[in-house]
Write an enzyme that holds these catalytic residues in place. Sequence first.
Site, PDB file in Angstrom:
ATOM      1  N   LEU A  23     -48.806  28.846  19.282  1.00  4.45           N
ATOM      2  CA  LEU A  23     -48.980  27.791  18.292  1.00  4.45           C
ATOM      3  C   LEU A  23     -47.785  26.846  18.274  1.00  4.45           C
ATOM      4  CD1 LEU A  23     -50.234  29.989  15.309  1.00  4.45           C
ATOM      5  CD2 LEU A  23     -51.636  28.613  16.854  1.00  4.45           C
ATOM      6  N   ASP A  49     -48.218  34.527  20.649  1.00  5.16           N
ATOM      7  CA  ASP A  49     -46.932  34.386  19.962  1.00  5.16           C
ATOM      8  C   ASP A  49     -46.222  35.714  19.712  1.00  5.16           C
ATOM      9  OD1 ASP A  49     -46.661  31.459  19.291  1.00  5.16           O
ATOM     10  OD2 ASP A  49     -48.617  31.822  18.380  1.00  5.16           O
ATOM     11  N   GLU A 100     -39.831  38.784  15.173  1.00  2.00           N
ATOM     12  CA  GLU A 100     -39.230  38.673  13.844  1.00  2.00           C
ATOM     13  C   GLU A 100     -40.252  38.334  12.767  1.00  2.00           C
ATOM     14  OE1 GLU A 100     -35.343  36.510  12.011  1.00  2.00           O
ATOM     15  OE2 GLU A 100     -36.824  35.166  12.887  1.00  2.00           O
ATOM     16  N   ASP A 101     -41.305  37.620  13.138  1.00  2.00           N
ATOM     17  CA  ASP A 101     -42.265  37.168  12.133  1.00  2.00           C
ATOM     18  C   ASP A 101     -43.134  38.292  11.582  1.00  2.00           C
ATOM     19  OD1 ASP A 101     -41.498  34.478  12.192  1.00  2.00           O
ATOM     20  OD2 ASP A 101     -42.763  34.086  13.935  1.00  2.00           O
ATOM     21  N   ARG A 145     -52.228  35.290  14.173  1.00  2.00           N
ATOM     22  CA  ARG A 145     -51.058  36.120  14.453  1.00  2.00           C
ATOM     23  C   ARG A 145     -51.098  37.484  13.757  1.00  2.00           C
ATOM     24  NH1 ARG A 145     -45.292  33.588  14.665  1.00  2.00           N
ATOM     25  NH2 ARG A 145     -45.121  35.580  15.763  1.00  2.00           N
ATOM     26  N   ARG A 158     -46.353  28.891   6.356  1.00  2.00           N
ATOM     27  CA  ARG A 158     -46.811  30.230   6.700  1.00  2.00           C
ATOM     28  C   ARG A 158     -46.631  31.255   5.571  1.00  2.00           C
ATOM     29  NH1 ARG A 158     -46.508  30.797  12.481  1.00  2.00           N
ATOM     30  NH2 ARG A 158     -47.516  28.938  13.333  1.00  2.00           N
ATOM     31  N   HIS A 187     -40.369  27.412   9.940  1.00  2.00           N
ATOM     32  CA  HIS A 187     -39.893  28.511   9.094  1.00  2.00           C
ATOM     33  C   HIS A 187     -38.544  28.148   8.474  1.00  2.00           C
ATOM     34  CE1 HIS A 187     -42.281  31.319  11.953  1.00  2.00           C
ATOM     35  NE2 HIS A 187     -42.904  31.320  10.788  1.00  2.00           N
ATOM     36  N   CYS A 211     -35.881  34.586  16.324  1.00  2.00           N
ATOM     37  CA  CYS A 211     -37.305  34.954  16.392  1.00  2.00           C
ATOM     38  C   CYS A 211     -37.577  36.098  17.349  1.00  2.00           C
ATOM     39  CB  CYS A 211     -38.148  33.773  16.869  1.00  2.00           C
ATOM     40  SG  CYS A 211     -37.944  32.234  16.000  1.00  2.00           S
TER      41      CYS A 211
END
Length: 258
Positions: A19, A62, A67-68, A87, A133, A163, A248
């Site tokens: 993305l 992704d 980290e997300d 995701r 997000r 972010h 990330c």
Amino acid sequence: MPSKKALVRRPSPRLAEGLVTHIEREGVDVGRAVEQWEAYTEALRAHGWETIEVDPADDCPDSVFVEDTVVMYRNVALIARSGAESRRAETPGVEEAVASLGCSVNWVWEPGTLDGGDVLKVGDTVYVGRGGRTNAAGVRQVRAAFEPLGARVVTVPVAKVLHLKSAVTALPDGTVVGHVPNMDAPSLFPRFLPVPEASGAHVVLLGGDRLLMAASAPKTAELFADLGYEPVPVDIGEFEKLEGCVTCLSVRLRELYA
């Protein structure tokens, strides 16, 4: 003793389909990205970090941005629920990894959404970016998970970048660093240092005065060196094409219980 473990995840073969939201799409060289990822993980290991590979999620473009998927506070892992529905399949492997390390596992539940890249910890202050997000219900669930452990949660508006940690991170002394054009509310940070490059806003604390940072921010590296820090540059150019940064690509676990 503090722990020095870092979760990482190998890039998906579909990485180029990742993305993008705030930048123009560019072609991604997946082979080059794998080489950059390997150099990134080697830099962590060279500075005393044990890297733990989360099971690959090859169908999730992704997924390298591990980290997300989770936010750590002390020994508690809060499994994220991305505002990007595509995701959400990235989290099961990460949940398994943190559970195997003995973490207490919690989850963000509907209607909450949260990306780990929206969370910046400075001591016991937990800044949470409220933006594309991460929603208000997600922020409330961060508070519910971490405030009983002694955290102070501060909400930060995020509109100009993907972010919160696309805009700001923090130095070892707690000073927040950021590229002002990418920030919505610099005044929320009591100690703030502007940096001259967008990618200079991203540092990973390796220990001592060493800062892992993108090779694309040489002026910021010079600034940090003048302040007595030791920049450790890595080339992550293929990931930067997907709004990725040095933070990330790993989840650093510093306070695991023995």
